[in-house]
Design an enzyme around this catalytic site. Structure first.
Site, PDB file in Angstrom:
ATOM      1  N   LYS A 256     126.071  38.964  28.580  1.00  0.00           N
ATOM      2  CA  LYS A 256     127.474  38.561  28.673  1.00  0.00           C
ATOM      3  C   LYS A 256     127.651  37.046  28.583  1.00  0.00           C
ATOM      4  O   LYS A 256     128.617  36.560  27.993  1.00  0.00           O
ATOM      5  CB  LYS A 256     128.091  39.086  29.969  1.00  0.00           C
ATOM      6  CG  LYS A 256     127.545  38.463  31.240  1.00  0.00           C
ATOM      7  CD  LYS A 256     128.202  39.046  32.469  1.00  0.00           C
ATOM      8  CE  LYS A 256     127.654  38.430  33.743  1.00  0.00           C
ATOM      9  NZ  LYS A 256     127.929  36.996  33.886  1.00  0.00           N
ATOM     10  N   THR A 257     126.693  36.276  29.156  1.00  0.00           N
ATOM     11  CA  THR A 257     126.827  34.820  29.110  1.00  0.00           C
ATOM     12  C   THR A 257     126.749  34.316  27.673  1.00  0.00           C
ATOM     13  O   THR A 257     127.458  33.382  27.280  1.00  0.00           O
ATOM     14  CB  THR A 257     125.747  34.147  29.973  1.00  0.00           C
ATOM     15  OG1 THR A 257     125.799  34.702  31.297  1.00  0.00           O
ATOM     16  CG2 THR A 257     125.969  32.652  30.066  1.00  0.00           C
TER      17      THR A 257
ATOM     18  N   ASP B 166     134.698  34.922  33.608  1.00  0.00           N
ATOM     19  CA  ASP B 166     133.434  35.624  33.842  1.00  0.00           C
ATOM     20  C   ASP B 166     133.512  36.385  35.169  1.00  0.00           C
ATOM     21  O   ASP B 166     134.272  36.013  36.066  1.00  0.00           O
ATOM     22  CB  ASP B 166     132.296  34.589  33.895  1.00  0.00           C
ATOM     23  CG  ASP B 166     130.919  35.245  33.903  1.00  0.00           C
ATOM     24  OD1 ASP B 166     130.818  36.431  33.521  1.00  0.00           O
ATOM     25  OD2 ASP B 166     129.953  34.580  34.299  1.00  0.00           O
ATOM     26  N   GLU B 167     132.715  37.448  35.297  1.00  0.00           N
ATOM     27  CA  GLU B 167     132.639  38.248  36.533  1.00  0.00           C
ATOM     28  C   GLU B 167     134.034  38.677  36.991  1.00  0.00           C
ATOM     29  O   GLU B 167     134.404  38.564  38.172  1.00  0.00           O
ATOM     30  CB  GLU B 167     131.934  37.462  37.651  1.00  0.00           C
ATOM     31  CG  GLU B 167     130.531  36.989  37.308  1.00  0.00           C
ATOM     32  CD  GLU B 167     129.496  38.123  37.309  1.00  0.00           C
ATOM     33  OE1 GLU B 167     129.892  39.301  37.423  1.00  0.00           O
ATOM     34  OE2 GLU B 167     128.295  37.834  37.191  1.00  0.00           O
TER      35      GLU B 167
ATOM     36  N   GLN C 113     129.309  46.572  39.055  1.00  0.00           N
ATOM     37  CA  GLN C 113     128.670  45.502  39.817  1.00  0.00           C
ATOM     38  C   GLN C 113     129.655  44.784  40.736  1.00  0.00           C
ATOM     39  O   GLN C 113     129.430  43.648  41.141  1.00  0.00           O
ATOM     40  CB  GLN C 113     128.007  44.494  38.870  1.00  0.00           C
ATOM     41  CG  GLN C 113     126.854  45.081  38.075  1.00  0.00           C
ATOM     42  CD  GLN C 113     126.076  44.021  37.317  1.00  0.00           C
ATOM     43  OE1 GLN C 113     125.329  43.235  37.903  1.00  0.00           O
ATOM     44  NE2 GLN C 113     126.255  43.987  36.012  1.00  0.00           N
TER      45      GLN C 113
ATOM     46  N   ARG D 234     117.976  44.906  38.614  1.00  0.00           N
ATOM     47  CA  ARG D 234     117.277  43.609  38.627  1.00  0.00           C
ATOM     48  C   ARG D 234     115.869  43.744  38.052  1.00  0.00           C
ATOM     49  O   ARG D 234     115.241  42.754  37.688  1.00  0.00           O
ATOM     50  CB  ARG D 234     117.147  43.058  40.055  1.00  0.00           C
ATOM     51  CG  ARG D 234     118.427  42.791  40.844  1.00  0.00           C
ATOM     52  CD  ARG D 234     119.450  42.015  40.076  1.00  0.00           C
ATOM     53  NE  ARG D 234     120.405  42.924  39.429  1.00  0.00           N
ATOM     54  CZ  ARG D 234     121.241  42.563  38.478  1.00  0.00           C
ATOM     55  NH1 ARG D 234     121.224  41.332  38.011  1.00  0.00           N
ATOM     56  NH2 ARG D 234     122.077  43.427  37.946  1.00  0.00           N
TER      57      ARG D 234
END
Length: 672
Positions: free
Chosen positions: A30-31, A216-217, A247, A606
């Site tokens: 996503k970044t 973002d987020e 998330q 993770r």
């Protein structure tokens, strides 16, 4: 610029025809989408950098975004670009519009402690000042501000005495902040939203400054953050938000994952792009995560997949108790690292609550495995541990003046600063330690009466403790020392609640048990090892931990599941997979299992190569050993992908086999 992106990522970057929601699964890049889209808007669409704002939640994420954009857009092209946290953006708006908001230039920003102190002072006038109630009121005021509820509205909405109390304090707190020309952390979003609602001309000016926004987020936004974005975008709808409802793990601090749904309601022409290809984990790990999170309701469905191969089965380890669980995890990491000549930094141990790190730290210390703890206080940095370590340091070395000063008034012995100043003057004149000075007749020339008597009594008592350590059972003598000072009562007087005091006292006994185990191991190697040797080893470890190491990267990572969000590791252990831990008892009572499931999902995703889940059959709580039930989340995982170990008790042969494998690997490495 676009050649490194997959088809879905590219679609997200190139779409600028209206509002866009990018549903970005864990590890889906996503970044890269956000940073590439910023460059694309500038280079291909001709939008000036100073008309673009990208916002996120943490300084770390903001710095990373700036660095990555800086590699794509340089020089004049990048001038004026806004890449910041929500709160930094809010602070910028308030600074530029402070007069309209009724503030003077140079207003103050209250941090958490400033806020708590002001609330405490306000409550001291008319209300009870219990630390727990102060914390609760602070939390309620924060939530009201995030939900854009003003003090008078809060009073009208109050449904019980507790909420009425908090609303009354909120009214006074808000009035005092304005009188102090100060704002708090929550005001950094609340005030700009109120400003834009009440002053259309100011809003129009800011809308003209921002022709495109990227967020973002997005699943972590609260009510006020959502409205700030909506107001700034206005009629243009020039917006890209990136988020993952799976998330969303911060409801306790006001996050509203339903903002993803609200986006579709407020922007009817919203386009949705799903990023489902994962570049991090094996297929088995992703199938495990997908199967678990499928138990939560979804407005937008997505399924993670990868080309990383199937990978190893997910291991689920049943352990006798929490001690055996910590021992198993640490010895496995040590064995794996030796056998494969790997790095400690490749391993992460994740847990639901900070208290679960205590035993892990003790075991890691015992096996001399370097570690870094994040998202909580290191066991050896806790006040109660430092207090008792001060006494232990004096037992080993009565010349330790720093240790003497730490413990002489802990618990309080009414030995004031003037007494200690005179004691220090005398000790310096005699070139002796403060402790030894307490026992000299010459001290009478500097001190008299009760002060002299109290110092002498402390000196005599500690000398007797030192003798008992040398002549009798040293661990019993140390336990007696802790009881002599009535440390448990001291903790109850200086903790926010009885439960906190009990947890802190439990930490003290864990330290004593660790000292006992350290001494036993040392005596196995050397019959003449003493309690002083064991204490010295702990003291040395404590000192080394406080020093910055040149190479502090190769360490096992310990952190809560909340702290692990956004990170990734080759090998992940999630411990404490039990009911009341994960999911947590509070969430079970509140019916908030969905967020706990998302938390487990975050932990699972993770892992890149291997994932190990563990639980204990018994766990100690407040001194009592309780039976534990495996987490319901284990039952929701795909059974065929799990490799269970120790469902009964692992046979001695299997344990011996693991031990022999570790020894063989070590011999081979040393021989090489």
């Amino acid at each position: 610029m676009l050649s490194r992106l997959n088809d879905r990522q590219r679609e997200a970057v190139e779409y600028v025809g209206g509002p866009l929601l990018v549903l970005a699964g864990a590890g889906s890049g996503k970044t890269s989408v956000i940073t590439t889209k910023i460059a694309y808007l500038i280079k291909e669409k001709g939008i000036k950098a100073n008309k673009i704002a990208a916002v996120t939640f943490t300084n770390k994420a903001s710095r990373e975004m700036k660095e990555r954009v800086g590699k794509l857009v340089q020089g004049k092209e990048a001038r004026g670009l806004t890449v910041s946290t929500f709160h930094n953006l809010g602070l910028t708006i308030i600074r530029r519009e402070h007069k309209t908001l009724g503030y003077k230039a140079g207003f103050s920003l209250f941090d958490d402690q400033d806020t708590k102190s002001l609330i405490k002072d306000l409550m001291h006038k008319d209300f009870q000042t219990d630390a727990e109630i102060i914390g609760l009121v602070q939390h309620m005021i924060s939530n009201w501000k995030n939900d854009l509820i003003e003090p008078e509205q809060a009073m009208g909405l109050a449904q019980d005495d507790r909420e009425t109390l908090a609303a009354a304090v909120y009214r006074e707190y808000d009035r005092h902040l304005q009188a102090y020309n100060a704002v708090d952390f929550d005001d950094l979003i609340r005030l700009p939203v109120r400003l834009f609602r009440d002053h259309p001309d100011v809003l129009d000016r800011w809308q003209n400054r921002m022709h495109y926004m990227l967020v973002d987020e997005y699943q972590d936004t609260n009510v006020s953050q959502y409205l700030l974005v909506k107001l700034l975008i206005g009629y243009r709808g020039a917006l890209t938000v990136v988020g993952d409802d799976d998330q969303s793990i911060y409801a306790w601090r006001g996050a509203r994952p339903e903002n993803l749904i609200k986006l579709g309601e407020d922007f009817k022409n919203l386009k949705i792009v799903k990023l489902e290809q994962n570049y991090r984990s094996t297929s088995l790990i992703l199938r495990c995560a997908n199967t678990l999170i499928a138990n939560n309701p979804h407005v937008y469905e997505k399924t993670l997949w990868s080309n990383m191969g199937s990978g190893s089965p997910i291991r689920v380890i049943s352990c006798r108790n929490e001690d055996a669980e910590a021992e198993r995890v640490v010895t496995e990491i040590l064995t794996h690292r030796i056998k494969n000549d790997g790095h400690y930094k490749d391993f992460a141990i994740l847990y639901r609550g900070n208290h679960q790190a205590r035993l892990l730290e003790i075991k890691l210390q015992a096996y001399q495995v370097p570690y870094k703890i994040s998202g909580g206080t290191s066991f050896f940095s806790r006040h109660e541990i430092k207090d008792i370590m001060g006494y232990l340091r004096l037992l080993v070395n009565p010349e330790d003046d720093n240790a003497f000063l730490r413990v002489i008034n802990m618990p309080r012995r009414e030995i004031g600063p003037s007494t200690l100043e005179r004691l220090g003057t005398y000790a310096n004149s005699r070139h002796i330690s403060l402790f030894n000075a307490c026992d000299e007749l010459g001290l009478e020339q500097y001190l008299s009466g009760k002060a002299l008597e109290k110092l002498g009594r402390f000196n005599h008592w500690l000398q007797q403790t030192i003798k008992r350590c040398a002549q009798d059972d040293p661990i019993a003598a140390i336990r007696q020392m802790i009881q002599d000072i009535d440390y448990e009562a001291w903790l109850h007087q200086n903790s926010s609640s009885p439960q906190v005091a009990e947890r802190r006292m439990a930490n003290v006994w864990i330290l004593v048990d660790s000292l006992r185990d350290t001494l036993a191991r040392m005596q196995e190697e050397d019959d003449e090892a003493t309690i002083e040797d064991a204490i010295s080893r702990l003291v040395l470890r404590d000192m080394l931990e406080q020093q910055e190491k040149e190479d502090d990267s190769d360490r096992v990572q310990l952190m809560t599941l909340h702290s692990a969000k956004g990170l990734e590791y080759p090998h992940v252990y999630i411990i404490g997979m039990e009911e009341d831990l994960l999911p947590h008892r509070n969430s079970i009572d509140e019916g908030n299992i969905e967020e706990e499931r998302r938390l487990a999902y975050v932990g699972i995703t993770r892992a890149r190569e291997t994932l190990t889940l563990s639980f204990a059959s018994q766990r100690k709580q407040f001194g009592e050993m309780l039976n534990c039930t495996p987490s319901r989340f284990l039952e929701e995982l795909p059974e065929g992908d799990l490799a269970w170990e120790g469902k009964e008790n692992a046979p001695d042969e299997a344990k011996r086999a693991r031990g022999h494998a570790a020894l063989d690997a070590l011999k081979k490495r040393l021989g090489g």
